[in-house]
Design a protein around this motif. Structure first.
Motif, short mmCIF file in Angstrom:
data_model
loop_
_atom_site.label_atom_id
_atom_site.label_comp_id
_atom_site.label_asym_id
_atom_site.label_seq_id
_atom_site.Cartn_x
_atom_site.Cartn_y
_atom_site.Cartn_z
N LYS A 285 -0.90 -18.63 -1.42
CA LYS A 285 -0.19 -19.19 -2.57
C LYS A 285 -0.60 -18.51 -3.87
N LEU A 286 -1.90 -18.25 -4.01
CA LEU A 286 -2.38 -17.57 -5.21
C LEU A 286 -1.86 -16.14 -5.28
N LEU A 287 -1.73 -15.52 -4.12
CA LEU A 287 -1.26 -14.14 -4.07
C LEU A 287 0.15 -14.00 -4.62
N LEU A 288 0.93 -15.05 -4.50
CA LEU A 288 2.33 -15.00 -4.92
C LEU A 288 2.52 -15.28 -6.41
N THR A 289 1.44 -15.63 -7.12
CA THR A 289 1.58 -15.98 -8.53
C THR A 289 1.97 -14.79 -9.40
N GLU A 290 1.69 -13.58 -8.96
CA GLU A 290 2.04 -12.38 -9.73
C GLU A 290 3.28 -11.70 -9.18
N ARG A 291 3.95 -12.31 -8.21
CA ARG A 291 5.08 -11.65 -7.56
C ARG A 291 6.35 -11.76 -8.39
N ARG A 292 7.05 -10.64 -8.55
CA ARG A 292 8.38 -10.65 -9.16
C ARG A 292 9.43 -10.80 -8.06
N GLY A 293 10.70 -10.81 -8.45
CA GLY A 293 11.76 -11.02 -7.47
C GLY A 293 11.86 -9.91 -6.45
N SER A 294 11.54 -8.67 -6.86
CA SER A 294 11.65 -7.53 -5.94
C SER A 294 10.38 -7.30 -5.12
N ASP A 295 9.29 -7.94 -5.50
CA ASP A 295 8.02 -7.75 -4.78
C ASP A 295 8.03 -8.55 -3.49
N PHE A 296 7.22 -8.14 -2.52
CA PHE A 296 7.09 -8.91 -1.30
C PHE A 296 5.65 -8.82 -0.79
N ALA A 297 5.25 -9.92 -0.15
CA ALA A 297 3.87 -10.02 0.33
C ALA A 297 3.86 -10.25 1.83
N ALA A 298 2.75 -9.89 2.45
CA ALA A 298 2.62 -10.05 3.90
C ALA A 298 1.18 -10.36 4.27
N ARG A 299 1.06 -11.07 5.37
CA ARG A 299 -0.25 -11.25 5.99
C ARG A 299 -0.33 -10.23 7.12
N LEU A 300 -1.18 -9.22 6.93
CA LEU A 300 -1.26 -8.13 7.89
C LEU A 300 -2.03 -8.53 9.14
N GLY A 301 -2.83 -9.59 9.03
CA GLY A 301 -3.61 -10.04 10.18
C GLY A 301 -4.92 -10.64 9.70
N GLY A 302 -5.34 -11.72 10.35
CA GLY A 302 -6.61 -12.33 9.96
C GLY A 302 -6.59 -12.74 8.50
N GLU A 303 -7.56 -12.23 7.74
CA GLU A 303 -7.68 -12.55 6.32
C GLU A 303 -7.22 -11.41 5.43
N GLU A 304 -6.46 -10.46 5.97
CA GLU A 304 -6.00 -9.30 5.20
C GLU A 304 -4.53 -9.47 4.80
N PHE A 305 -4.23 -9.18 3.54
CA PHE A 305 -2.90 -9.35 2.98
C PHE A 305 -2.49 -8.09 2.23
N ALA A 306 -1.19 -7.97 2.01
CA ALA A 306 -0.66 -6.86 1.24
C ALA A 306 0.43 -7.35 0.31
N LEU A 307 0.52 -6.74 -0.87
CA LEU A 307 1.56 -7.04 -1.84
C LEU A 307 2.19 -5.71 -2.26
N VAL A 308 3.50 -5.58 -2.06
CA VAL A 308 4.21 -4.34 -2.40
C VAL A 308 4.97 -4.57 -3.69
N LEU A 309 4.83 -3.62 -4.63
CA LEU A 309 5.43 -3.73 -5.95
C LEU A 309 6.39 -2.56 -6.18
N PRO A 310 7.65 -2.70 -5.81
CA PRO A 310 8.63 -1.63 -6.08
C PRO A 310 8.82 -1.42 -7.58
N GLY A 311 9.02 -0.16 -7.96
CA GLY A 311 9.24 0.14 -9.38
C GLY A 311 8.00 -0.01 -10.23
N THR A 312 6.83 0.04 -9.62
CA THR A 312 5.57 -0.16 -10.33
C THR A 312 4.66 1.04 -10.13
N ASP A 313 4.07 1.54 -11.23
CA ASP A 313 3.15 2.67 -11.10
C ASP A 313 1.74 2.16 -10.83
N LEU A 314 0.84 3.09 -10.62
CA LEU A 314 -0.52 2.73 -10.22
C LEU A 314 -1.26 1.98 -11.31
#
Length: 399
Positions: A285-314
């Motif tokens: 739930k906390l991971l989604l607080t910074e998500r925009r409409g185009s972003d998406f999050a995933a649970r890769l397994g166990g306690e590991e997660f990923a957040l993808v930010l299209p149109g975003t630089d490093l």
């Protein structure tokens, strides 16, 4: 009753009963969706309606038969609309649906038993059905984000039957108070030629709609993590492939944040798996607080997660990761043993010209997570030897 009409009524009764059973079994064994049971009740009411017509000679009077048959007809339409409301979470009608149905039925009773008027008593329910079917079509089309082929099909069938019912109502009204035999004959022919096929079409397309919904639900289960509701690894791979293709086509940037809950094994061992699951849900739930409409999050397994930010630089992705890190560290989770502090390590990477898929970016972000772990956890890191722009300064980040 003539044999051809009797055969039609038997077929309609059996067909309605079979479809009602189909909806009931779907409700009982395929998810227990409330609207499925409502549609089963609607089809059961339809079976009773046709059975009333089939057993018309057994009623004490023609008026009693007409009132009973129309009571079931009103239930068919009302329950059908109610089911579409439940399916789409449309909250516009439920408070007025049954009062409207009762008013229509009361008008049928009045024009049959109190102030007899053949035209009105035979036109009221078809007019009500026309409105109900058209309203159901509107609900299907307006209260869903993306329409499936099944939804277009059922909306089309509902609209077509609504027009047929409206025409039947207009013909019935032409009978007048005393019942013009010419228009009565026309009404009966119209009813038995057009309406059975229309009802069957609506019922079958609704079964198709139910199957389509179930198929979509199965697909959603296949690509989402059941504990957090986020994408699972499979769903993440599919969405990631689409994002990578769009970025290559548009020449846009994509950044990935990979994060891992710190010392999660200690949480599981010290507080139990139930608390561990709660910690994962809290973290998601906390991971989604910074998500925009185009972003998406995933649970890769166990306690590991990923957040993808299209149109975003490093540079921006690093700031997003840092805000998430601070928010997670500051947000304690209440457990039966008291407040539990949770922290996480973050790794950030961005798409570059050498990458052949989004997985290449994830690999770099994942390596950066392990760098954060080695450097003491609860921090944001980059993969070794990346030249980036941060705060308008060129910096080299190395392990």
């Amino acid at each position: 009753m003539s044999s051809p009409i009797a055969y039609i009524l038997v077929a309609l009764t059996l067909t309605s009963a079979i479809i009602a059973t189909t909806f009931y079994l779907a409700w009982r064994y395929l998810g227990g969706e409330r609207h499925t049971l409502t549609w089963a009740q609607s089809c059961l009411a339809a079976a009773c309606q046709w059975l009333c017509h089939l057993l018309a000679p057994w009623f004490p009077s023609q008026e009693a038969h007409w009132v009973a048959a129309n009571a079931f007809a009103v239930m068919v339409v009302t329950l059908g609309v109610k089911g579409h409301c439940e399916r789409t979470d449309c909250n516009v009608l439920p408070n007025t649906l049954w009062p409207t149905a009762f008013t229509v039925f009361a008008a049928v009773v009045a024009t049959t038993l109190i102030w007899p008027h053949v035209g009105l008593q035979t036109s009221l329910v078809p007019a009500f059905a026309a409105g109900g079917f058209l309203l159901s079509a509107i609900i299907v089309l307006r209260f869903r984000d993306q329409l499936s082929a099944a939804e277009w099909a059922v909306a089309g069938a509902l609209s077509l039957v609504a027009l047929v019912q409206l025409a039947a109502s207009a013909v019935a009204l032409q009978q007048g108070a005393g019942g013009d035999p010419v228009f009565r004959e026309l009404y009966l022919h119209f009813t038995f030629l057009a309406l059975p096929g229309g009802y069957a079409a609506v019922a079958m397309f609704t079964v198709f709609l139910l199957a389509s919904d179930f198929s979509e639900d199965m697909r959603e289960l296949a690509v989402h993590d059941q504990l957090t509701g986020l994408l699972n690894r499979r769903g993440f791979g599919e969405q990631g492939a689409r994002t990578y293709s769009a970025a290559c086509r548009d020449g846009s940037s994509v950044a990935v944040i990979v994060t891992d809950i710190d010392r999660f094994k200690e949480i599981n061992d010290g507080y139990g798996h139930h608390t561990g699951d709660a910690a994962i849900q809290h973290f998601a739930k906390l991971l989604l607080t910074e998500r925009r409409g185009s972003d998406f999050a995933a649970r890769l397994g166990g306690e590991e997660f990923a957040l993808v930010l299209p149109g975003t630089d490093l540079s921006r992705a690093i700031r997003v990761a840092e805000r998430l890190r601070e928010r997670i560290a500051a947000s304690g989770m209440v457990t039966s043993a008291g407040e539990l502090k949770v922290t996480a390590s973050f790794g950030v990477a961005a798409l570059n010209s050498d990458d052949t898929c989004l997985s290449d970016v994830i690999v770099r972000a994942d390596r950066a997570v392990y760098q954060s772990k080695r450097e003491g956890r609860n921090r944001v890191s980059l993969d070794a030897s990346q030249l980036i722009y941060v705060d308008d300064e060129i910096r080299t980040v190395s392990a």
